[in-house]
Motif scaffolding. Structure first.
Motif, PDB file in Angstrom:
ATOM      1  N   UNK A 225      44.198  72.277  56.880  1.00 54.03           N
ATOM      2  CA  UNK A 225      45.746  72.660  56.821  1.00 54.03           C
ATOM      3  C   UNK A 225      45.577  73.962  55.994  1.00 54.03           C
ATOM      4  N   UNK A 226      46.206  74.739  56.654  1.00 55.78           N
ATOM      5  CA  UNK A 226      46.152  76.383  56.081  1.00 55.78           C
ATOM      6  C   UNK A 226      47.668  76.517  55.404  1.00 55.78           C
ATOM      7  N   UNK A 227      47.586  76.613  54.269  1.00 51.55           N
ATOM      8  CA  UNK A 227      48.581  77.400  53.654  1.00 51.55           C
ATOM      9  C   UNK A 227      48.167  78.531  52.474  1.00 51.55           C
ATOM     10  N   UNK A 228      49.375  78.968  51.572  1.00 48.70           N
ATOM     11  CA  UNK A 228      48.732  80.045  50.773  1.00 48.70           C
ATOM     12  C   UNK A 228      49.299  79.661  49.363  1.00 48.70           C
ATOM     13  N   UNK A 229      49.259  80.706  48.544  1.00 51.40           N
ATOM     14  CA  UNK A 229      49.854  80.719  47.092  1.00 51.40           C
ATOM     15  C   UNK A 229      50.156  81.724  46.462  1.00 51.40           C
ATOM     16  N   UNK A 230      51.169  81.856  45.575  1.00 50.18           N
ATOM     17  CA  UNK A 230      51.678  82.973  44.975  1.00 50.18           C
ATOM     18  C   UNK A 230      52.198  82.438  43.592  1.00 50.18           C
ATOM     19  N   UNK A 231      51.965  83.077  42.600  1.00 48.64           N
ATOM     20  CA  UNK A 231      52.338  82.554  41.281  1.00 48.64           C
ATOM     21  C   UNK A 231      51.408  81.255  40.949  1.00 48.64           C
ATOM     22  N   UNK A 232      52.291  80.207  40.620  1.00 44.77           N
ATOM     23  CA  UNK A 232      51.562  78.974  40.836  1.00 44.77           C
ATOM     24  C   UNK A 232      52.248  78.252  41.830  1.00 44.77           C
ATOM     25  N   UNK A 233      52.900  78.729  42.920  1.00 47.86           N
ATOM     26  CA  UNK A 233      53.435  78.208  44.052  1.00 47.86           C
ATOM     27  C   UNK A 233      52.534  77.932  45.143  1.00 47.86           C
ATOM     28  N   UNK A 234      52.541  76.662  45.544  1.00 49.82           N
ATOM     29  CA  UNK A 234      52.067  76.634  46.935  1.00 49.82           C
ATOM     30  C   UNK A 234      53.078  77.137  48.158  1.00 49.82           C
ATOM     31  N   UNK A 235      52.524  77.971  49.045  1.00 46.56           N
ATOM     32  CA  UNK A 235      53.464  78.533  49.949  1.00 46.56           C
ATOM     33  C   UNK A 235      53.296  77.709  51.366  1.00 46.56           C
ATOM     34  N   UNK A 236      54.407  76.992  51.992  1.00 51.36           N
ATOM     35  CA  UNK A 236      54.318  76.445  53.002  1.00 51.36           C
ATOM     36  C   UNK A 236      55.175  77.295  54.079  1.00 51.36           C
ATOM     37  N   UNK A 237      54.869  77.814  55.121  1.00 50.41           N
ATOM     38  CA  UNK A 237      55.669  78.816  55.981  1.00 50.41           C
ATOM     39  C   UNK A 237      55.796  77.993  57.357  1.00 50.41           C
ATOM     40  N   UNK A 238      56.758  78.095  57.990  1.00 48.69           N
ATOM     41  CA  UNK A 238      57.022  77.421  59.259  1.00 48.69           C
ATOM     42  C   UNK A 238      57.523  78.428  60.220  1.00 48.69           C
ATOM     43  N   UNK A 239      57.151  78.195  61.559  1.00 50.52           N
ATOM     44  CA  UNK A 239      57.597  79.123  62.721  1.00 50.52           C
ATOM     45  C   UNK A 239      57.838  78.383  63.820  1.00 50.52           C
ATOM     46  N   UNK A 240      58.148  78.940  64.962  1.00 51.53           N
ATOM     47  CA  UNK A 240      58.566  78.842  66.044  1.00 51.53           C
ATOM     48  C   UNK A 240      57.515  77.427  66.878  1.00 51.53           C
ATOM     49  N   UNK A 241      56.490  77.811  66.324  1.00 47.66           N
ATOM     50  CA  UNK A 241      55.089  76.762  67.134  1.00 47.66           C
ATOM     51  C   UNK A 241      54.767  75.660  66.023  1.00 47.66           C
ATOM     52  N   UNK A 242      55.700  75.499  65.123  1.00 46.51           N
ATOM     53  CA  UNK A 242      55.142  74.283  64.311  1.00 46.51           C
ATOM     54  C   UNK A 242      56.168  73.412  64.761  1.00 46.51           C
ATOM     55  N   UNK A 243      55.767  72.004  64.589  1.00 48.74           N
ATOM     56  CA  UNK A 243      56.379  70.766  64.696  1.00 48.74           C
ATOM     57  C   UNK A 243      56.476  69.802  63.680  1.00 48.74           C
ATOM     58  N   UNK A 244      57.259  68.887  63.890  1.00 49.01           N
ATOM     59  CA  UNK A 244      57.466  67.832  62.875  1.00 49.01           C
ATOM     60  C   UNK A 244      56.297  67.419  62.134  1.00 49.01           C
ATOM     61  N   UNK A 245      55.215  66.884  63.421  1.00 57.44           N
ATOM     62  CA  UNK A 245      54.148  66.344  62.937  1.00 57.44           C
ATOM     63  C   UNK A 245      53.429  67.394  61.907  1.00 57.44           C
ATOM     64  N   UNK A 246      53.468  68.439  62.081  1.00 59.87           N
ATOM     65  CA  UNK A 246      52.709  69.514  61.074  1.00 59.87           C
ATOM     66  C   UNK A 246      53.468  69.350  59.793  1.00 59.87           C
ATOM     67  N   UNK A 247      54.662  69.100  59.643  1.00 60.39           N
ATOM     68  CA  UNK A 247      55.249  68.787  58.172  1.00 60.39           C
ATOM     69  C   UNK A 247      54.816  67.420  57.740  1.00 60.39           C
ATOM     70  N   UNK A 248      54.839  66.500  58.635  1.00 59.56           N
ATOM     71  CA  UNK A 248      54.403  65.172  58.138  1.00 59.56           C
ATOM     72  C   UNK A 248      52.724  65.211  57.854  1.00 59.56           C
ATOM     73  N   UNK A 249      52.128  66.029  58.668  1.00 59.09           N
ATOM     74  CA  UNK A 249      50.669  66.120  58.122  1.00 59.09           C
ATOM     75  C   UNK A 249      50.544  66.744  56.798  1.00 59.09           C
TER      76      UNK A 249
END
Ligand SMILES: Cc1ncc(COP(=O)(O)O)c(C=O)c1O
Length: 384
Positions: free
Chosen positions: A347-371
């Protein structure tokens, strides 16, 4: 009117091989490679192989990129410069400012480092840089900008979406405040362009910059600078180059005669391979349509925030749909470990400050969010 959605979500995912094995939610760093962009690079190499220098094709491709950027911003092609980076666009703009008359540059605390660093570099030319800091809830309301803008202000920089927290500025209102004081307003929109429906004229903003690495699905080395057409006669960059000249092919070294339109902010040889990739990436975005993408992404981010709320997580990004974009940030107690732990589960996300960054785009689907939510549930102790 119903929006055609077949070019977003499941309808487009097959273009992006990474989803065969990975849940990718890091488009705020780099968009995903598509078959289409790979083929565009091959087309560039084939042309080079077959014909050597293809100068005329290259100039035509650079102009095609200019036109694509213009369509994405709902602007005129004459208002667009093709750059290699946001850095080039911002440097070109500040080089056109008369800082003797107006020494102040106002920047939001959410500017990307390159914008802040270029602003502070102008201190060498007598500039005074004022930072506009967020409120306790992380937002920076236009009133905070109003306090910093005065009649000595040349430029106000308000990134459209913060790369650190996902906050979306009220750019239209900040631009209005800048204009009241006779200043220009620049919106670095790298974290927005391609993922939200953009209307540069409608927003009334003077200058917009961004590039193709993230939501425009290309690679590094290609960007744009929008300059509102009414400003062109007065903005003469002293940072320039031969592709900014009124006649590139005249090869004249006797004077400075920049193009009449925004091409005066171009510089040297166009980044040709990146233009091939950028055009291919932008064509995917355009075919899907930015209104459909924005609607799709808003559905995904709403689902994500609801799930984070269920986990009792601290969501840093605002809840109001018009105050955020495709990036949702959530507080972590140990964000480096969290990013690595997610990475180990592909599962590829990233970070800035002490925040987990989750960014979503046209190719993401509900199942990605649920995963992602399921993984965060398993590692709940790494969330604040
Ligand atoms: C908001 C923002 N601005 C600018 C950049 C990059 O600037 P440049 O194109 O100069 O490397 C990024 C990301 O890399 C960004 O997220």
């Amino acid at each position: 009117m119903a929006i055609e959605t077949s070019k977003v979500g499941a309808g487009i995912r097959g273009q992006f091989p990474i989803f065969e094995h990975t849940t990718y939610a890091n488009s705020c760093s780099q968009g995903v490679l598509s078959h289409h962009v790979r083929a565009a690079y091959e087309e560039y190499l084939d042309g080079w192989d077959a014909n050597g220098a293809e100068w005329e094709v290259w100039v035509e491709r650079a102009d095609a990129a200019r036109a694509a950027f213009a369509r994405l911003l709902r602007a005129d092609t004459s208002e667009l410069a093709v750059t290699t980076s946001v850095t080039q666009g911002v440097s070109g703009i500040v080089s056109a400012l008369d800082l003797r008359a107006r020494p102040r540059i106002v920047i939001s605390e959410y500017e990307f480092p390159t914008v802040g660093q270029i602003a502070h570099a102008q201190e060498l030319r007598g500039a005074e840089v004022v930072h506009v800091r967020p409120e306790a809830d992380g937002s920076i309301p236009p009133e905070r900008f109003a306090e910093a803008i005065d009649e000595r202000t040349a430029l106000v920089c308000c990134t459209t979406v913060s790369y650190r927290t996902g906050h979306r500025h009220d750019v239209a209102e900040i631009a209005r405040l800048a204009h009241e004081a006779g200043a220009l307003c620049l919106a670095d929109s790298y974290q927005a362009i391609g993922a939200i429906d953009f209307d540069a004229h409608g927003m009334g903003v003077d200058l917009v910059t961004g590039g193709t690495v993230k939501y425009l699905l290309g690679s590094s080395g290609l960007g744009f600078l929008y300059v509102r057409r009414e400003l062109l006669p007065q903005l003469l960059p002293s940072q320039t180059g031969w592709f900014a000249d009124e006649d590139i092919f005249q090869m004249d070294i006797s004077d400075y005669s920049p193009a009449a339109d925004a091409r005066r902010f171009d510089a040297g040889t166009p980044p040709v391979p990146n233009i091939y990739a950028g055009l291919a990436g932008m064509s995917i975005v355009e075919e899907a349509g930015t209104a459909a993408i924005e609607q799709h992404v808003a559905g995904l981010t709403a689902r994500l925030i609801a799930g984070l709320d269920e986990l009792g997580a601290v969501v840093v990004t605002p809840r109001a749909a018009d105050r955020r974009g495709p990036l949702v940030c959530v507080k972590s107690t140990d964000v480096r470990t969290l990013v690595d732990t997610l990475d180990a589960a592909r599962i590829v996300c990233s970070e800035r400050d002490s925040n987990l960054r989750i960014s979503l785009h046209l190719y993401n689907v509900d199942e990605d969010v649920d995963t992602i939510l399921e993984a965060l549930r398993r590692h709940r102790h790494l969330l604040a």
